[in-house]
Design an enzyme around this catalytic site. Sequence first.
Site, PDB file in Angstrom:
ATOM      1  N   HIS A 191     -22.626   9.296  11.684  1.00 36.14           N
ATOM      2  CA  HIS A 191     -23.792   9.919  12.303  1.00 36.14           C
ATOM      3  C   HIS A 191     -23.470  11.222  13.032  1.00 36.14           C
ATOM      4  CE1 HIS A 191     -25.728   6.153  11.201  1.00 36.14           C
ATOM      5  NE2 HIS A 191     -26.753   6.952  11.039  1.00 36.14           N
ATOM      6  N   GLU A 433     -31.188   0.263   1.170  1.00 31.86           N
ATOM      7  CA  GLU A 433     -29.821   0.559   1.617  1.00 31.86           C
ATOM      8  C   GLU A 433     -28.846  -0.526   1.191  1.00 31.86           C
ATOM      9  OE1 GLU A 433     -30.109   2.465   5.926  1.00 31.86           O
ATOM     10  OE2 GLU A 433     -31.584   0.902   5.614  1.00 31.86           O
ATOM     11  N   ASP A 457     -25.873   4.228   3.460  1.00 29.37           N
ATOM     12  CA  ASP A 457     -25.514   2.814   3.534  1.00 29.37           C
ATOM     13  C   ASP A 457     -25.414   2.189   2.151  1.00 29.37           C
ATOM     14  OD1 ASP A 457     -25.051   2.126   6.244  1.00 29.37           O
ATOM     15  OD2 ASP A 457     -27.165   2.498   6.649  1.00 29.37           O
ATOM     16  N   CYS A 504     -33.518   9.446   1.504  1.00 23.53           N
ATOM     17  CA  CYS A 504     -33.230  10.113   2.774  1.00 23.53           C
ATOM     18  C   CYS A 504     -31.751  10.019   3.120  1.00 23.53           C
ATOM     19  CB  CYS A 504     -34.094   9.550   3.890  1.00 23.53           C
ATOM     20  SG  CYS A 504     -33.887   7.792   4.121  1.00 23.53           S
TER      21      CYS A 504
HETATM   22  C1  PEP Z   1     -28.883   5.873   4.950  1.00 23.35           C
HETATM   23  O1  PEP Z   1     -28.285   4.817   5.146  1.00 23.35           O
HETATM   24  O2  PEP Z   1     -28.787   6.527   3.900  1.00 23.35           O
HETATM   25  C2  PEP Z   1     -29.760   6.433   5.988  1.00 23.35           C
HETATM   26  C3  PEP Z   1     -30.506   7.495   5.765  1.00 23.35           C
HETATM   27  O3  PEP Z   1     -29.730   5.825   7.200  1.00 23.35           O
HETATM   28  P1  PEP Z   1     -28.597   6.117   8.289  1.00 23.35           P
HETATM   29  O4  PEP Z   1     -27.739   7.221   7.785  1.00 23.35           O
HETATM   30  O5  PEP Z   1     -29.275   6.478   9.559  1.00 23.35           O
HETATM   31  O6  PEP Z   1     -27.887   4.794   8.351  1.00 23.35           O
HETATM   32 MG    MG Z   2     -28.779   3.647   6.862  1.00 21.20          MG
END
Ligand code: PEP
Ligand code: MG
Length: 575
Positions: A191, A433, A457, A504
Site C-alpha cells: 500500500h 480478489e 490480491d 481496480c
Molecule cells: C486489490 O487487491 O487489487 C485492490 C485493489 O485492493 P487493495 O490493493 O486495497 O488490497
Molecule cells: Mg485488495
Amino acid sequence: MNTTTYKGIGASPGIAIANAIVIHDEVYIPEPTQSQDKEASWARVQQAFTAAEQDIQAIYEHTKAKLGDKKAEIFEGHLMILEDPDLLEGIQTSIEEDGYEAEYALHATAQQFISILSEMDDEILRERATDVKDITNRIMSHLRGVKHIDLSSLQEECIIVARDLTPSDTALLDVNYVKGFVTAMGSRTSHSAIMARSLEIPAIVGAGDAVMSIETGVTLIIHTDQQEVIVQPDSSVLEEMTAQQQRFIQHKEQLAKLVDQPTISKDGSQVELAANIGKLEDIDRAISLGAEGIGLFRSEFLYMGKTSLPTEEEQYSSYSYALQKMGTKPVVIRTLDIGGDKELPYLNLPKEDNPFLGLRALRFCLVNQDLFRTQLRALLRASVHGNLKIMFPMIAVLEELLQAKQILAEEKQKLIDEGIAVNDHIEVGMMVEIPSVAVSADLFAPHIDFFSIGTNDLIQYTMAADRMNETLAYLYQPLHPSILRLVKMVIDAANKEGKWVGMCGEMAGDSLAAPLLLGLGLHEFSMSASSILSTKEQLMNLNKAEWKTHAEHAMTLAQSEQIVQYVQQQLTSNE
Ligand code: PEP
Ligand code: MG
C-alpha cells in the site's frame, strides 16, 4: 566520491534527485541498568520531556495549518500524555527508589501504562496505549540523543529511505518536500507503493536491507524505469539524469492535452478510465488527470492516521464531499478493507500469524457489525449527493456477499423508517480478489450489479505469494496465463449476465496488461490517477478486435515471459 547503486522495484514512475533522509525505526529496548547518579538521570528525563514537548507543539501547529484541526488532534493527545503527572512520577520512582537508569525507568514505566491501557474496556482509553508508545519512542530518542524524524514536518527537499513505510506514514508525507522514497521492503502492490503513485512521487520499494546503510545527507537519484537508486552520483550521471527528468516532465505535459477526451479505441470501443483514491484530497488531482469516475475509494484511509474510529457524521461528510465533487460521475466506495498491511492500531486487534489470510476486510466487518453498520448508514445517507456505487472487498464465498447485502438492506430500511432520504438506485458490487470467486464468477454474477477485479490480491492469492515480500516479487506476474484466464472468466461471467466489470488492481494501469484487458472486454479500468493519461494515450491507439485475438493467443502461452514478449512485439508492430 563513491557511487553505489541499489536495485529495487520501480513502484511509482519518475526520476527524483535530492538528498537522503534515512529513517531508522528499530524499537529500542534498554537494559535494566542501575543509575550511577540518580539526580543526573532524573534531570535527563526532564530535559527529554521538554524537548519532546517542543517537538510535538511544533508538529501540532504545522499539522493544524496544513491538514486541519482534525488531523492535529492526535498531537493534542500526545501533549496531554506528556503532561500526565502519573507518567513522570512513575519514572521518578523507578529512578529514585528502584535505582534504574533513565532509559530503563522510562521504558518500564511506559510499558506499565501501555499494558494497563491495552486491557481497558473503554475503547478511547485502549487507543491511548498507541499514543503512549509513540510518545515514549520520541522521549527515548531525546534521551539517547538519536534524531527522531517526523514525516509530516520536513522542511527541506529530500528522498526518504526507510525499511518500510506504513500506509499512514505515507499519507503524512508532504510532497512539497518529499521528492521520492526508497524502502528496503515492499512490492509494487504494497500500500505504500500505491500511495506513492497517488501522490505522484517516484518510489523504489523492495530494495533490500542494504539501503539502510545509506547516510542521511548524501545525494540520491531514484530512477524508476531503471529500477535503481543511485547513491552519490558523479557529475556526468547527475547531468544525464537531470536531462531525463526534464524529458519525463515534458511527456507529462503532452499527455495533459488528453484530459477531456473519451477513451475510444481505434475501432470505436469506449472504455471508462477511473481513479483509485485513498483520501479526499486525491479527488482534485484525479479530475485534473482525466479520471472519468472513481473506480475505487479505499475507505479504510478515513480510519487510518487517527486515534479512534471515524463517526457516522464524519464518514457521511467525507462520502458526500466525494460524491458532490464528482457530480454525475460514478464513485465506487469500497467498504472498510482493514487487515493485511493496513492496521488500525487503536483497535488493538490480536496479532495474526497470516494477516493477509486472516480476519480482513469484509470478514472483519461481518464479525464487527456495529462498525460495519455505521459505515453503511453513512454511505446510504450520502448516496443522495451523487452517483454512489457500494463495493464489498475480499469476498470468498457467496454467503458473505448475501450477508453483506442483507445488512445493507436492513440499514437502508431503518433509514427509510426514520424518514431519511436514500438514493433508490445504488449499484452494489463486489471485488474479485480471491480465486474461489473468479472461477465461479458465474454463480456470483446474478447477485451483483458489477464486479471489480482486485488483481493486487488476486495475484497474491493465486500465486500463494505475500504481496509484501520482496523476495517473492518475481511471482507478481499479472501476465501469467493463470491470471489472464481468471480475469477472462470474470469478464465473460459478467457479460453473460449483462453486468459491467472493472479492474481496480494495479494491473489495470500496466502498459503491457491494458491492451490485453481491452481485448478481453474489460469495461472500466481504475488505477492510480498518475497512470490514467498514459493509459488513455495507449488505448486510443489500439484496435480492440485485434487485441481480442492477441489476448486469446497470449493465454495459450505457458509463461509470463513469453506473453510479455508477445505483447511487446504486437505493440511495436502497432507503432
Ligand atoms: C486489490 O487487491 O487489487 C485492490 C485493489 O485492493 P487493495 O490493493 O486495497 O488490497
Ligand atoms: Mg485488495
